[in-house]
Design an enzyme around this catalytic site. Structure first.
Site, PDB file in Angstrom:
ATOM      1  CB  SER A 126      -0.751   0.047   1.396  1.00 34.72           C
ATOM      2  OG  SER A 126      -1.770  -1.225   1.496  1.00 34.72           O
ATOM      3  CG  HIS A 177      -1.974   3.879   3.241  1.00 35.49           C
ATOM      4  ND1 HIS A 177      -3.082   3.947   3.407  1.00 35.49           N
ATOM      5  CD2 HIS A 177      -1.502   2.916   2.989  1.00 35.49           C
ATOM      6  CE1 HIS A 177      -3.635   2.061   2.890  1.00 35.49           C
ATOM      7  NE2 HIS A 177      -1.786   2.078   3.099  1.00 35.49           N
TER       8      HIS A 177
END
Length: 241
Positions: A126, A177
Site C-alpha cells: 500500500s 499510506h
C-alpha cells in the site's frame, strides 16, 4: 488511461514491470498459504517487524512491499496496480518506475519504523501504491498537460477516497499510506522533467480546453488540498492520541 482493455498477452508485453510485480504478489501469497512450518518461519523473517529492524534486519524495510496478509489485502493492492501503474510505467520507463515504486515503499516503511512502536509489524504494497498516487498528484499540479483534466479529477477523487479509507478503516498502516504518498510526490520531480510530455492516445487532448484551468477549477483544487490536509491531521490525531 485507467481503463484496461488489453488482452492478457498484450498487457504482459506492454507493462512488463507491473506484470512482474503482480506475479510476485500472487506467488508469495500462494507460497505463504502452504501449511509448512519452515515457510511460515520465513514469512515471519520477511515482515516489517520494527524490533527486527532495530536489531539490524534491514531487509524488513523492503520485503513487506511484496507481501500481503490475506486475499482481500492482496486483491485490493493487485487491482490497484493493474489499474493505476501501467500509465506510469510507460511515462517513467521501466527503471525509473521501479525506483519510484520501491523508493516510495521504502520511505513508507522507514517512517513506520520511526513512528510506530518496536513491537509493530506490517505487510503490504500500500505504501508503494500510494507513492504512485503521489506521483500522479505531482503531475496534476506541476506538469499540467501530461494528463488531461478528466483523468486529473479521477486521480484527485481516488486519492481523497483512499485517504478516507486509510483513516477510518481498522488494521491499516496509516503512517505507510501517508509517507508512501509523500515519498512518491517528492521523488516525482527527479524523474518527470518539464520538457517532454507523455501522450496517452485515448485520453490526451491537445486542445486549449484541456490544458487551461478556470478560476472555479483552481478554487476546487484548493478545496481538495484543504480536505487532504485536514484528513492527514485527523488521521495523525487519532493515531497518536
Amino acid at each position: 488511461m485507467f481503463t484496461r482493455t488489453e488482452s492478457f498477452r498484450t498487457f504482459l508485453q506492454l507493462y512488463p514491470v507491473v506484470s512482474i510485480l503482480v506475479g510476485i504478489h500472487i506467488l508469495f501469497w500462494l507460497l505463504f498459504q502452504l501449511p509448512i512450518p519452515s515457510v511460515q518461519i520465513i514469512l515471519r523473517l520477511l515482515d516489517g517487524y520494527n524490533a527486527g529492524i532495530a536489531n539490524g534486519e534491514y531487509w524488513r524495510l523492503v520485503t513487506p512491499i511484496f507481501l500481503h496478509i490475506n486475499f482481500g489485502h492482496l486483491f485490493f493492492n493487485t487491482v490497484s496496480l493493474i489499474l493505476f501503474a501501467p500509465a506510469l510505467e510507460k511515462m517513467l520507463k521501466k527503471r525509473n518506475f521501479i525506483v519510484i515504486y520501491i523508493g516510495s515503499g521504502l520511505i513508507a516503511d522507514i517512517a513506520t519504523y520511526l513512528l510506530e512502536p518496536q513491537q509493530y509489524s506490517h505487510l503490504g504494497a500500500s505504501g508503494a501504491i500510494f507513492g504512485l498516487f503521489g506521483v500522479y498528484l505531482f503531475i496534476v499540479y506541476f506538469r499540467k498537460g501530461i494528463i488531461d483534466q478528466a483523468n486529473s479529477q479521477i486521480i484527485i477523487s481516488i486519492l481523497v477516497i483512499g485517504l478516507i479509507m486509510t483513516f477510518f478503516n481498522s488494521n491499516i498502516n496509516i503512517v505507510a499510506h501517508i509517507f508512501g504518498f509523500l515519498g512518491g510526490f517528492v521523488l516525482a520531480p527527479v524523474f518527470i522533467k518539464k520538457r517532454g510530455h507523455f501522450v496517452h492516445q485515448t485520453y490526451y487532448s491537445s486542445s486549449p480546453s484541456t490544458s487551461r484551468f478556470s478560476i472555479k477549477q483552481i478554487k476546487g483544487k484548493h478545496i481538495i488540498w484543504m480536505i487532504f490536509g485536514l484528513l492527514i491531521l485527523i488521521g495523525i490525531f487519532f493515531r497518536f492520541s
